[in-house]
Each structure stands twice: as structure tokens, then as C-alpha cells.
Design a protein around this motif. Structure first.
Motif, PDB file in Angstrom:
ATOM      1  N   LEU A  16       0.814  -1.216   0.000  1.00  0.00           N
ATOM      2  CA  LEU A  16       0.000   0.000   0.000  1.00  0.00           C
ATOM      3  C   LEU A  16       0.844   1.262   0.000  1.00  0.00           C
ATOM      4  O   LEU A  16       0.389   2.322  -0.393  1.00  0.00           O
ATOM      5  CB  LEU A  16      -0.933   0.011   1.214  1.00  0.00           C
ATOM      6  CG  LEU A  16      -2.074  -1.001   1.126  1.00  0.00           C
ATOM      7  CD1 LEU A  16      -2.911  -0.949   2.370  1.00  0.00           C
ATOM      8  CD2 LEU A  16      -2.930  -0.725  -0.077  1.00  0.00           C
ATOM      9  N   ASN A  17       2.040   1.176   0.490  1.00  0.00           N
ATOM     10  CA  ASN A  17       2.900   2.347   0.471  1.00  0.00           C
ATOM     11  C   ASN A  17       4.288   1.903  -0.003  1.00  0.00           C
ATOM     12  O   ASN A  17       4.950   1.124   0.679  1.00  0.00           O
ATOM     13  CB  ASN A  17       2.971   2.945   1.877  1.00  0.00           C
ATOM     14  CG  ASN A  17       3.694   4.262   1.901  1.00  0.00           C
ATOM     15  OD1 ASN A  17       4.543   4.520   1.057  1.00  0.00           O
ATOM     16  ND2 ASN A  17       3.376   5.091   2.857  1.00  0.00           N
ATOM     17  N   PRO A  18       4.712   2.371  -1.156  1.00  0.00           N
ATOM     18  CA  PRO A  18       5.935   1.839  -1.736  1.00  0.00           C
ATOM     19  C   PRO A  18       7.184   2.087  -0.888  1.00  0.00           C
ATOM     20  O   PRO A  18       8.069   1.240  -0.826  1.00  0.00           O
ATOM     21  CB  PRO A  18       6.039   2.552  -3.081  1.00  0.00           C
ATOM     22  CG  PRO A  18       5.165   3.742  -2.969  1.00  0.00           C
ATOM     23  CD  PRO A  18       4.089   3.390  -2.015  1.00  0.00           C
ATOM     24  N   VAL A  19       7.275   3.243  -0.253  1.00  0.00           N
ATOM     25  CA  VAL A  19       8.496   3.560   0.479  1.00  0.00           C
ATOM     26  C   VAL A  19       8.430   3.045   1.909  1.00  0.00           C
ATOM     27  O   VAL A  19       9.400   2.542   2.458  1.00  0.00           O
ATOM     28  CB  VAL A  19       8.735   5.083   0.477  1.00  0.00           C
ATOM     29  CG1 VAL A  19      10.031   5.408   1.185  1.00  0.00           C
ATOM     30  CG2 VAL A  19       8.770   5.600  -0.934  1.00  0.00           C
ATOM     31  N   ASN A  20       7.255   3.163   2.498  1.00  0.00           N
ATOM     32  CA  ASN A  20       7.122   2.857   3.918  1.00  0.00           C
ATOM     33  C   ASN A  20       6.343   1.558   4.104  1.00  0.00           C
ATOM     34  O   ASN A  20       5.393   1.502   4.869  1.00  0.00           O
ATOM     35  CB  ASN A  20       6.411   4.052   4.568  1.00  0.00           C
ATOM     36  CG  ASN A  20       6.302   3.924   6.050  1.00  0.00           C
ATOM     37  OD1 ASN A  20       6.917   3.062   6.652  1.00  0.00           O
ATOM     38  ND2 ASN A  20       5.485   4.765   6.651  1.00  0.00           N
ATOM     39  N   SER A  21       6.734   0.513   3.366  1.00  0.00           N
ATOM     40  CA  SER A  21       5.900  -0.688   3.394  1.00  0.00           C
ATOM     41  C   SER A  21       5.911  -1.424   4.743  1.00  0.00           C
ATOM     42  O   SER A  21       4.888  -1.962   5.139  1.00  0.00           O
ATOM     43  CB  SER A  21       6.276  -1.627   2.257  1.00  0.00           C
ATOM     44  OG  SER A  21       7.535  -2.186   2.492  1.00  0.00           O
ATOM     45  N   PRO A  22       7.034  -1.467   5.502  1.00  0.00           N
ATOM     46  CA  PRO A  22       6.972  -2.190   6.776  1.00  0.00           C
ATOM     47  C   PRO A  22       5.890  -1.670   7.715  1.00  0.00           C
ATOM     48  O   PRO A  22       5.269  -2.451   8.426  1.00  0.00           O
ATOM     49  CB  PRO A  22       8.367  -1.976   7.377  1.00  0.00           C
ATOM     50  CG  PRO A  22       9.238  -1.743   6.228  1.00  0.00           C
ATOM     51  CD  PRO A  22       8.404  -1.005   5.230  1.00  0.00           C
ATOM     52  N   SER A  23       5.629  -0.370   7.704  1.00  0.00           N
ATOM     53  CA  SER A  23       4.632   0.188   8.619  1.00  0.00           C
ATOM     54  C   SER A  23       3.273  -0.456   8.433  1.00  0.00           C
ATOM     55  O   SER A  23       2.604  -0.808   9.397  1.00  0.00           O
ATOM     56  CB  SER A  23       4.482   1.692   8.402  1.00  0.00           C
ATOM     57  OG  SER A  23       5.323   2.362   9.269  1.00  0.00           O
ATOM     58  N   ASN A  24       2.852  -0.591   7.176  1.00  0.00           N
ATOM     59  CA  ASN A  24       1.536  -1.152   6.913  1.00  0.00           C
ATOM     60  C   ASN A  24       1.442  -2.583   7.379  1.00  0.00           C
ATOM     61  O   ASN A  24       0.487  -2.963   8.058  1.00  0.00           O
ATOM     62  CB  ASN A  24       1.233  -1.081   5.410  1.00  0.00           C
ATOM     63  CG  ASN A  24       0.593   0.218   5.034  1.00  0.00           C
ATOM     64  OD1 ASN A  24      -0.572   0.438   5.314  1.00  0.00           O
ATOM     65  ND2 ASN A  24       1.359   1.097   4.447  1.00  0.00           N
ATOM     66  N   ALA A  25       2.437  -3.392   7.010  1.00  0.00           N
ATOM     67  CA  ALA A  25       2.385  -4.805   7.380  1.00  0.00           C
ATOM     68  C   ALA A  25       2.425  -4.958   8.896  1.00  0.00           C
ATOM     69  O   ALA A  25       1.673  -5.743   9.476  1.00  0.00           O
ATOM     70  CB  ALA A  25       3.544  -5.542   6.727  1.00  0.00           C
ATOM     71  N   LEU A  26       3.293  -4.185   9.557  1.00  0.00           N
ATOM     72  CA  LEU A  26       3.423  -4.300  11.014  1.00  0.00           C
ATOM     73  C   LEU A  26       2.153  -3.863  11.722  1.00  0.00           C
ATOM     74  O   LEU A  26       1.745  -4.466  12.716  1.00  0.00           O
ATOM     75  CB  LEU A  26       4.608  -3.454  11.495  1.00  0.00           C
ATOM     76  CG  LEU A  26       5.981  -4.024  11.177  1.00  0.00           C
ATOM     77  CD1 LEU A  26       7.057  -3.022  11.488  1.00  0.00           C
ATOM     78  CD2 LEU A  26       6.217  -5.292  11.960  1.00  0.00           C
ATOM     79  N   THR A  27       1.513  -2.818  11.222  1.00  0.00           N
ATOM     80  CA  THR A  27       0.283  -2.344  11.852  1.00  0.00           C
ATOM     81  C   THR A  27      -0.814  -3.384  11.735  1.00  0.00           C
ATOM     82  O   THR A  27      -1.518  -3.691  12.699  1.00  0.00           O
ATOM     83  CB  THR A  27      -0.196  -1.041  11.187  1.00  0.00           C
ATOM     84  OG1 THR A  27       0.911  -0.193  11.038  1.00  0.00           O
ATOM     85  CG2 THR A  27      -1.249  -0.360  12.011  1.00  0.00           C
ATOM     86  N   PHE A  28      -0.931  -3.930  10.537  1.00  0.00           N
ATOM     87  CA  PHE A  28      -1.970  -4.941  10.311  1.00  0.00           C
ATOM     88  C   PHE A  28      -1.749  -6.152  11.217  1.00  0.00           C
ATOM     89  O   PHE A  28      -2.664  -6.633  11.882  1.00  0.00           O
ATOM     90  CB  PHE A  28      -1.970  -5.346   8.836  1.00  0.00           C
ATOM     91  CG  PHE A  28      -2.848  -6.522   8.536  1.00  0.00           C
ATOM     92  CD1 PHE A  28      -4.231  -6.411   8.632  1.00  0.00           C
ATOM     93  CD2 PHE A  28      -2.312  -7.743   8.189  1.00  0.00           C
ATOM     94  CE1 PHE A  28      -5.045  -7.496   8.387  1.00  0.00           C
ATOM     95  CE2 PHE A  28      -3.114  -8.830   7.938  1.00  0.00           C
ATOM     96  CZ  PHE A  28      -4.488  -8.713   8.034  1.00  0.00           C
ATOM     97  N   VAL A  29      -0.507  -6.616  11.246  1.00  0.00           N
ATOM     98  CA  VAL A  29      -0.184  -7.802  12.044  1.00  0.00           C
ATOM     99  C   VAL A  29      -0.467  -7.542  13.530  1.00  0.00           C
ATOM    100  O   VAL A  29      -1.075  -8.361  14.227  1.00  0.00           O
ATOM    101  CB  VAL A  29       1.304  -8.168  11.799  1.00  0.00           C
ATOM    102  CG1 VAL A  29       1.809  -9.077  12.867  1.00  0.00           C
ATOM    103  CG2 VAL A  29       1.452  -8.823  10.450  1.00  0.00           C
TER     104      VAL A  29
END
Lengths: 373, 159
Positions: A77-90
């Protein structure tokens, strides 16, 4: 959107108002947004912001996709800040299931989330530097962005429920310290270029001012709200992972203008480095028995509803999940950082000059795929 | 935290149906037709107990009895470090807009109208936010097929 008429440009040669469309695809914009502007001379007299050029259909898709597979979808969902999205969801799913994660994993998540924050901020400033034709500043920022993304990718970072999956060698902390020596020299030099009195300051200070009152009312978050002088950071105000255990400052701006939004980001990069160093120190003191990679022993079928938000680089990133005991969410909703900012964009840009559009839009650091549905 | 919820309950005793404490804050179930009253009370609080931020509104399409939608208003009280979720069930497809009290609701309300077809009374003409103007139906309703595409061939006119 806003149609307020501001005073006409006194230097304009003609009284004609021209309709002009900017975007949706523009080399300097990180997300596809179409700006429909009415322009008199060089000044924007009114503006409409049009969204809807990037239909990922993510929320619809999520209702048909198992939780495990969603981890790979959210980090796109966010090309530069991708870890944030995955970590938040998890983390949101873990909280819904009442799962506690080991300390080492919480620290590792913080390390990667902060690395991604730094990458996103460098990217934001680099974009502005390109537009302002500050080649040296652009180079400094892009070099740092390059090594940071490289670090995240070479460690094959991927969060999983209850854990994190990444390939760390024994000398991970040494590697990160070496990286920081490189990055902090760049950011210090960047600070010199962005200091008061320089071109960066002269071109951007005083434009696109958002008062603290207006920013709060409009629902701004993250660096965009802090630049207006409001000390609001979810890492401090609604802590998650192990943020209460590390010390850091929350940089805030004073004027809430375009310049403040960029400088707030630059200062945040330094705070992120401070956080990561503390995390690495604390990880080194943990018992070795605590594994770095873990996974949930049970099936992921949460029941109930949760709203969990983190302080992402662009602002508050929240996941609202309704689970009904199935392996797929009944409803998944993303609170994107930037939707409020996109809503206020027309008001902020009206009355400004055409040449300010790109640096002003860039200062909000909107991310398209998160923003849209 | 308790002071705050007691004050809010006193001011809108009719509106609040239930209250639940969760580790992350308070979840209050409120009557859908009293939503404006609750937000007027929240917005009219003195500055002493602080600034608030309406972060988002989430809608869920549930088809239970007469109720079609569940709305979640996510509010953060900055000085109290407290997250407040206001939850209400909407019968039919209309609810009062709170965008004039809380401008932060402008975009979420437009998004919910676009995605679910839930109308907000008092929100002006409520244009679609993401989908094009010729789009039929609302994509996030449970009944909307996953693979149904509606392609726009003409460019939207700008006035």
C-alpha cells in the motif's frame, strides 16, 4: 471543495481566469491526484481536488482473502514505507486475538518501522529538492533513501502473526551503526542546506500555512500536525510495542507552513536513529532464548472488532478490523494518513502561486494507494 | 478517564446506551439519532480538559434485522491520552452529518457515502469521493459482486 476567491495577482497581465488541470500523473507527485485549478496570472483563485485514480479495491479484496495472505497485500500500500503497513496490520490482528509478542520481536518491529520512517522522510525531502532544483540536497537525500531501502530489503523483512521473519546476521547492530554513520552525515549536511536563510527556506517559508486550530479541526496527523505546533505522537500518546521504554523527543514546528513540515521531518529522522540505537542496545541485553522468529501456533480466526493505529511516517495509520471467527476479515478498513490532508489541500493551495504547488503537495507526503479504496 | 466518561454520560444520558472499557480506551454505544448531540457536547468541552481529534469514521455493512450499517467514530482525546470509540447502529440509509461540528468528518463521510451509499443529512450535495459519477451501486456493500467492473470511458467535466 473550496471555491473561495482570493485577491487577484497584481502583476497579472490579464484578468482572464484559465482552467488548468494538473495531474493525475505528475513526475513529482507520489500519488495520482488531479488538481483542477482556476488560475489568474500565476495565482490559483480556486481549486478542486479529484481523487480516485488508483482503485486497488483493497478493502473489498480483504473480505475474500485469508489473514495470512493479507500480510503480503498490505505492504504494497505504500511503496516507500511498506513495513509500517504490514506491522500495523499484524499487530492489530494480534491485539484482536489477545496475543502477546516477545520483547525481542517488539524491538525488531520498532527497528524496521523506524528505518521505514527515515526512508519515507528522506523521500519526501528529496522530492521537494528536485522541484526546487537543489541538486545537492536531492543527492544527499536520495543516497540515504537508497541505503535504507537496501537495508530493509536485504534483510528480507516480513512480519508474521506473533513474530517477524527476517534474516539477521550476528553483526546486525554493527551494520546498522555503520549505516547510521553514513546517513547522519548526509542528514547533517542536508540540515545545512535546509537551514534558515538558504534557498530552501526562502522558497518555502510562509507558504501553505495551516494554523494549529485548523490542523486539529481538519483531522491532520503525524508530521503535518506537529509542524503546526501540536505535540501529538501516537508513540507517546497511545504507546504500542515497547515505545514507552525508549526515550525520544517529538519535534514540532512553529508556523505550520510548508518549510516547517519539511524541517519537522528532517528532525524526526534524527530521533528515529536515536530510537533504533536504544532498541539495539536493549536487544543485546535480552536473553538469547527469546527467538527472533516466531509464529502463532493457532489458526488466525479472530472474533470481535478493533481499531489499532500507529504513528506511521506520514501520519496516523490505523487498521479497523471486524472479525467473525472466520479465516477472513468480515470488514477491514484503513485509516490512511493523508485523507484529511487531501481534503484540506484545496483550501491550502488556493491563493498560492502555481510554482508552489508541487513543493506544497509534497510537504503533506500523501501516499496514493493507502489513500484510495 | 473516569471523570471524562462521567461528564459525557451526564450531558448525554439519553444518547448513550452502553459503555465498555477496553485496554486502548472507551467504547460507547450510542443512539444513531443522537449522534449530533454527543459531538456537540464533545466539541463544546472547555479547553481545560483538552483538544480532540476525530481520526476516522468506519462503516460496516451488517444485515441484521432492520439494521443495515454500523458506524464507528474514532476520536482521540490528546491531553487525556484516551481513545474513544463511538459506535452506533443505523436503521435505513440515513444519518445526521457531523461535518459542520467536526470538519474532520468531511472526507470520511464522503468516503462512506461513496462506498456504502449511506447518506449524511446536512452534508451538502455529498459528491462521490473515489468512484466516477456514472458508477452504479456502492462497491463495499456485501451484495456488490467482487469481480464486477464499471469502466469509465469519458473524461469527467470540470466546471
Amino acid at each position: 471543495m473550496s471555491t473561495t476567491n482570493r485577491p487577484r495577482d497584481p502583476h497579472s497581465l490579464s484578468d482572464d481566469i484559465i482552467a488548468m488541470s494538473i495531474g493525475p500523473s505528475h513526475p513529482a507527485m507520489r500519488c495520482p491526484i488531479k488538481l483542477n485549478a482556476a488560475v489568474a496570472g500565476d495565482h490559483i483563485t480556486s481549486m478542486q481536488v479529484e481523487l480516485g485514480f488508483m482503485h486497488r479495491g483493497f478493502e473489498k479484496m480483504a473480505e475474500y482473502t485469508p489473514y495470512n495472505e493479507l500480510i503480503d497485500l498490505v505492504d504494497r500500500l505504500n511503496p516507500v514505507n511498506s513495513p509500517s503497513n504490514a506491522l500495523t496490520f499484524v499487530t492489530a490482528v494480534e491485539k484482536l486475538m489477545g496475543v502477546e509478542i516477545p520483547e525481542r520481536i517488539a524491538y525488531l518491529r520498532m527497528v524496521f518501522a523506524e528505518l521505514a520512517r527515515m526512508a519515507s522522510h528522506f523521500d519526501c525531502i528529496a522530492t521537494a529538492a528536485i522541484e526546487l532544483e537543489l541538486t545537492k540536497l536531492k543527492l544527499l537525500m536520495s543516497e540515504s533513501l537508497n541505503v535504507l531501502l537496501d537495508t530493509i530489503e536485504t534483510h528480507m523483512f516480513r512480519p508474521s502473526f506473533g513474530g517477524i521473519s527476517c534474516s539477521l546476521d550476528d553483526n546486525f547492530s554493527g551494520f546498522i551503526r555503520q549505516l547510521f554513520a553514513f546517513v547522519s552525515s548526509r542528514s547533517m549536511e542536508g540540515r545545512r542546506y535546509m537551514s534558515q536563510g538558504g534557498i530552501f527556506h526562502k522558497r518555502l517559508a510562509g507558504y501553505g500555512t495551516v494554523t494549529s486550530q485548523r490542523a486539529l479541526e481538519a483531522g491532520f496527523s503525524g508530521p503535518n500536525l506537529r509542524a503546526s505546533g501540536i505535540e501529538y505522537d501516537l508513540r507517546r500518546h497511545c504507546p504500542y510495542w515497547l515505545y514507552p521504554k525508549v526515550g525520544f523527543q517529538i519535534p514540532t514546528g512553529t508556523n505550520g507552513d510548508c518549510y516547517d513540515r519539511y524541517v519537522t521531518r528532517l528532525y524526526e529522522i534524527e530521533q528515529s536513529m536515536l530510537i533504533i540505537e536504544q532498541c539495539l542496545d536493549r536487544m543485546a541485553r535480552l536473553d538469547d532464548e527469546q527467538v527472533a522468529c516466531a509464529a502463532l501456533p493457532v489458526a488466525v480466526k479472530p472474533q470481535g472488532e478493533i481499531y489499532f493505529a500507529v504513528e506511521s511516517a506520514e501520519g496516523e495509520l490505523g487498521y479497523f478490523i471486524v472479525g467473525r471467527g472466520e479465516d477472513k476479515p468480515y470488514r477491514l478498513h484503513i485509516r490512511p494518513p493523508g485523507l484529511a490532508e487531501a481534503g484540506a489541500l484545496a483550501d491550502v493551495l488556493t491563493g498560492e502561486q502555481m510554482e508552489q504547488i508541487v513543493p506544497l503537495m509534497g510537504s503533506f507526503n500523501l501516499s496514493g494507494a493507502e489513500l484510495e479504496r | 478517564m473516569n471523570d471524562f466518561s462521567a461528564t459525557l454520560k451526564k450531558a448525554c444520558s439519553e444518547a448513550i446506551l452502553a459503555e465498555q472499557n477496553s485496554p486502548d480506551g472507551i467504547v460507547m454505544t450510542i443512539k444513531a439519532d443522537k449522534i449530533r448531540q454527543v459531538f456537540e457536547t464533545l466539541a463544546g468541552r472547555g479547553t481545560s480538559d483538552g483538544r480532540m481529534l476525530l481520526t476516522d469514521i468506519s462503516a460496516v455493512n451488517i444485515e441484521e434485522n432492520d439494521c443495515r450499517f454500523e458506524l464507528y467514530y474514532h476520536v482521540f482525546l490528546i491531553d487525556l491520552h484516551l481513545r474513544l470509540t463511538l459506535k452506533c447502529r443505523v436503521e435505513g440509509d440515513k444519518i445526521d452529518s457531523i461535518a459542520d461540528i467536526m470538519p474532520a468528518a468531511l472526507m470520511p463521510e464522503r468516503e462512506i457515502f461513496d462506498m456504502f451509499g449511506l447518506k449524511f443529512r446536512g452534508h451538502g450535495n455529498l459528491p462521490r469521493l473515489f468512484m466516477h459519477n456514472d458508477f452504479e451501486g456502492h462497491p463495499l456493500l456485501r451484495e456488490y459482486p467482487l469481480m464486477k467492473r464499471q469502466i469509465l470511458l469519458e473524461q469527467t467535466k470540470f466546471e
